[in-house]
Design a protein around this motif. Structure first.
Motif, PDB file in Angstrom:
ATOM      1  N   ALA A  64     -12.207  16.402  -0.387  1.00  0.00           N
ATOM      2  CA  ALA A  64     -12.831  15.439  -1.300  1.00  0.00           C
ATOM      3  C   ALA A  64     -12.198  14.057  -1.223  1.00  0.00           C
ATOM      4  N   ALA A  65     -10.885  14.001  -1.220  1.00  0.00           N
ATOM      5  CA  ALA A  65     -10.208  12.702  -1.217  1.00  0.00           C
ATOM      6  C   ALA A  65     -10.532  11.900   0.028  1.00  0.00           C
ATOM      7  N   GLY A  66     -10.744  12.570   1.158  1.00  0.00           N
ATOM      8  CA  GLY A  66     -11.025  11.869   2.401  1.00  0.00           C
ATOM      9  C   GLY A  66     -12.284  11.024   2.326  1.00  0.00           C
ATOM     10  N   ARG A  87     -13.926  -1.284   0.712  1.00  0.00           N
ATOM     11  CA  ARG A  87     -14.190  -2.032  -0.521  1.00  0.00           C
ATOM     12  C   ARG A  87     -12.950  -2.758  -1.062  1.00  0.00           C
ATOM     13  N   ILE A  88     -11.781  -2.143  -0.872  1.00  0.00           N
ATOM     14  CA  ILE A  88     -10.573  -2.615  -1.558  1.00  0.00           C
ATOM     15  C   ILE A  88      -9.558  -3.143  -0.544  1.00  0.00           C
ATOM     16  N   GLU A  89      -9.133  -4.355  -0.735  1.00  0.00           N
ATOM     17  CA  GLU A  89      -8.153  -4.979   0.157  1.00  0.00           C
ATOM     18  C   GLU A  89      -6.810  -4.261   0.055  1.00  0.00           C
ATOM     19  N   ASN A  90      -6.221  -3.989   1.223  1.00  0.00           N
ATOM     20  CA  ASN A  90      -4.900  -3.333   1.296  1.00  0.00           C
ATOM     21  C   ASN A  90      -4.887  -2.001   0.550  1.00  0.00           C
ATOM     22  N   TYR A  91      -5.967  -1.248   0.707  1.00  0.00           N
ATOM     23  CA  TYR A  91      -6.081   0.036   0.015  1.00  0.00           C
ATOM     24  C   TYR A  91      -5.114   1.066   0.610  1.00  0.00           C
ATOM     25  N   THR A  92      -4.513   1.864  -0.253  1.00  0.00           N
ATOM     26  CA  THR A  92      -3.639   2.969   0.151  1.00  0.00           C
ATOM     27  C   THR A  92      -4.312   4.287  -0.189  1.00  0.00           C
ATOM     28  N   ASP A  93      -4.422   5.175   0.780  1.00  0.00           N
ATOM     29  CA  ASP A  93      -5.075   6.462   0.565  1.00  0.00           C
ATOM     30  C   ASP A  93      -4.439   7.248  -0.572  1.00  0.00           C
ATOM     31  N   VAL A  94      -5.279   8.008  -1.270  1.00  0.00           N
ATOM     32  CA  VAL A  94      -4.791   8.956  -2.269  1.00  0.00           C
ATOM     33  C   VAL A  94      -4.847  10.350  -1.670  1.00  0.00           C
ATOM     34  N   ALA A  95      -3.989  11.220  -2.147  1.00  0.00           N
ATOM     35  CA  ALA A  95      -3.906  12.575  -1.601  1.00  0.00           C
ATOM     36  C   ALA A  95      -4.940  13.511  -2.210  1.00  0.00           C
ATOM     37  N   SER A  96      -5.374  13.207  -3.423  1.00  0.00           N
ATOM     38  CA  SER A  96      -6.344  14.071  -4.092  1.00  0.00           C
ATOM     39  C   SER A  96      -7.145  13.249  -5.088  1.00  0.00           C
ATOM     40  N   VAL A  97      -8.288  13.783  -5.476  1.00  0.00           N
ATOM     41  CA  VAL A  97      -9.118  13.141  -6.486  1.00  0.00           C
ATOM     42  C   VAL A  97      -9.632  14.204  -7.448  1.00  0.00           C
ATOM     43  N   SER A  98      -9.866  13.790  -8.676  1.00  0.00           N
ATOM     44  CA  SER A  98     -10.449  14.668  -9.688  1.00  0.00           C
ATOM     45  C   SER A  98     -11.941  14.375  -9.819  1.00  0.00           C
TER      46      SER A  98
END
Length: 467
Positions: A379-381, A390-401
């Motif tokens: 899901a997070a991928g 969409r977001i400048e300098n975005y950092t990936d998240v490991a999981s999402v709810s």
């Protein structure tokens, strides 16, 4: 009063307009009364479905484009023009025009589809025209599926949130053939409604071409729309499979930070899988969605500035979607407020905006939500892939709810007829600006069937609860 048949039910209709626009027949449409005998007739009849569903109240280029947004907490009807206002204020009754027009236009379009399908096998075509013939036939089935689905979103509970999908009279009056004039239909179950929708998509997909076909439903559009239906129906594995196939296509790509804003003033852009063609000659005029989203129009879709969506957009300049606020808050404007900037109008005309029925970004969000149920690690991928564009300098998240995904849908799909359905689909509530909490099982989440239809059915047609 002119009467037409929709789903076998006689409905008296008197379409009001600011001009004689609705009395004009475009060269690209074919009235259902005329014989359909050639491939040109068949093409024109398909064109006519899109025309019908973009010309008037509660169609795809009009109030219906922001229907789910007005019923949530992020937008409100600033003026008292009372065009889309009753949607936002939950004041619609079985005697009012919004459910009346929604029921009428959608069923009229389905009836037109059925008329064409009843004669299509008799249309001669050459071997060289076989693929085009199949494609046009597939488009008709896909249109019927989409029209039934959107009728169900308005007039029925969502299957994932319904108490019993097999309960009597919880679905639509299904319209799948040409009916005698004295036919009176009855409501199906919710399961039968969604089974019919999916059956029509299943019929359409093998017939449709995979090439881009601007303004029309191609294979990828039907697949993306079926993925949406599977999500609403709780068939998460199938929703994910369809979404993955669409995302793997090379025909579409996500908007980037560089072209996101400009995409809303252009037609047939990178990630628009299906949009309707709206022109200066053929549009919904003062009921066009752009007219609702502007201070100098009806001003009935303004941001609620205290709500979570506006709070996010106004405090995250690194997110390109923050640029989609149209600031008309100074006193020089008739109805000063902040409005969504997704319908700026082409050629300086607020009436002319192609409604983007489904975009690739929604497919990524469908994949994320479906994956959360069947492949949580994936899901997070999908969310990361979207946010990177969409977001400048975005950092990936490991999981999402689930809450993360639904908020992402609000940020990405606002003013695109999604948000309230998204929360109710997941058995959650929305906090409407006017009436407060609307839970997923509140009777007001579905519209009343127009009383005209109830009367003309000799009470065979069962009204939605509490109306």
């Amino acid at each position: 009063m002119k009467k037409i048949y929709i789903a076998g039910l006689l409905l008296g209709m008197s379409f009001a307009s600011c001009s004689d626009f609705l009395d004009k027949m475009p060269s690209t449409s074919l009235p259902v009364e005329e014989a359909i005998t050639t491939m040109t007739d068949l093409q024109n009849s398909v064109n006519g479905i899109g025309y019908l569903m973009s010309e008037g109240r509660m169609t795809y280029s009009a109030d219906f484009a922001i229907f789910a947004d007005l019923r949530g907490e992020d937008f409100y009807a600033l003026s008292n023009n009372n065009q889309a206002g009753p949607i936002a204020r939950y004041t619609m009754t079985k005697y009012d025009q919004e459910p009346y027009y929604a029921y009428a236009y959608f069923y009229q379009a389905i009836a037109n589809v059925n008329k064409v399908l009843s004669t299509i096998d008799n249309i001669p075509y050459s071997e060289a025209e076989q693929a085009t013939y199949n494609d046009l036939k597939g488009q008709l089935y896909a249109w019927r599926a989409m029209l039934h689905f959107d009728l169900a979103r308005m007039f029925c509970a969502i299957p994932t949130a319904a108490a019993d999908v097999n309960a009597a009279n919880t679905g639509l009056v299904l319209s799948t053939e040409v009916y005698d004039t004295d036919y009176v239909g009855s409501r199906s179950t919710l399961k039968e409604t969604y089974d019919q929708i999916l059956a029509d998509f299943d019929t359409a997909l093998p017939l449709l071409k995979k090439d881009k076909n601007n303004g029309y439903i191609n294979y990828w559009a039907a697949l993306a729309l079926r993925s949406r239906v599977y999500l609403y129906n709780g068939q998460y594995d199938l929703a994910l499979a369809d979404a993955k196939e669409v995302m793997a296509s090379s025909l579409y790509k996500l908007y980037t930070r560089d072209n996101y804003v400009e995409s809303w003033s252009k037609t047939y852009t990178d990630e628009s899988i299906f949009e309707l063609s709206i022109t200066t000659n053929y549009n919904a005029q003062r009921n066009a969605v752009g007219y609702y989203c502007d201070s100098e129009g009806y001003a009935e879709c303004a941001f609620v500035e205290s709500a979570p969506l506006y709070q996010y957009l106004s405090t995250h300049p690194e997110d390109i979607r923050s640029k989609m606020i149209k600031d008309q808050s100074s006193e020089e404007y008739t109805y000063p407020a902040k409005y969504p900037a997704k319908y700026p109008g082409r050629e300086n005309n607020l009436y002319v905006n192609n409604p983007k029925i489904i975009r690739l970004s929604e497919v990524y969000l469908i994949a994320a939500e479906a994956a959360l149920h069947v492949q949580p690690s994936e899901a997070a991928g999908y969310i990361n892939a979207l946010r990177k564009q969409r977001i400048e300098n975005y950092t990936d998240v490991a999981s999402v709810s689930l809450e993360d995904i639904l908020m992402e849908r609000r940020i990405e799909l606002f003013a695109e007829n999604s948000v309230s359905f998204d929360y109710w689909r997941n058995k959650m509530s929305v906090n409407n600006y006017y009436v407060g909490t609307i839970n997923y099982d509140d009777y007001r989440t579905v519209l009343p069937i127009p009383q005209d239809e109830i009367d003309l059915s000799a009470d065979k047609l069962v009204q939605n609860p509490n109306y």
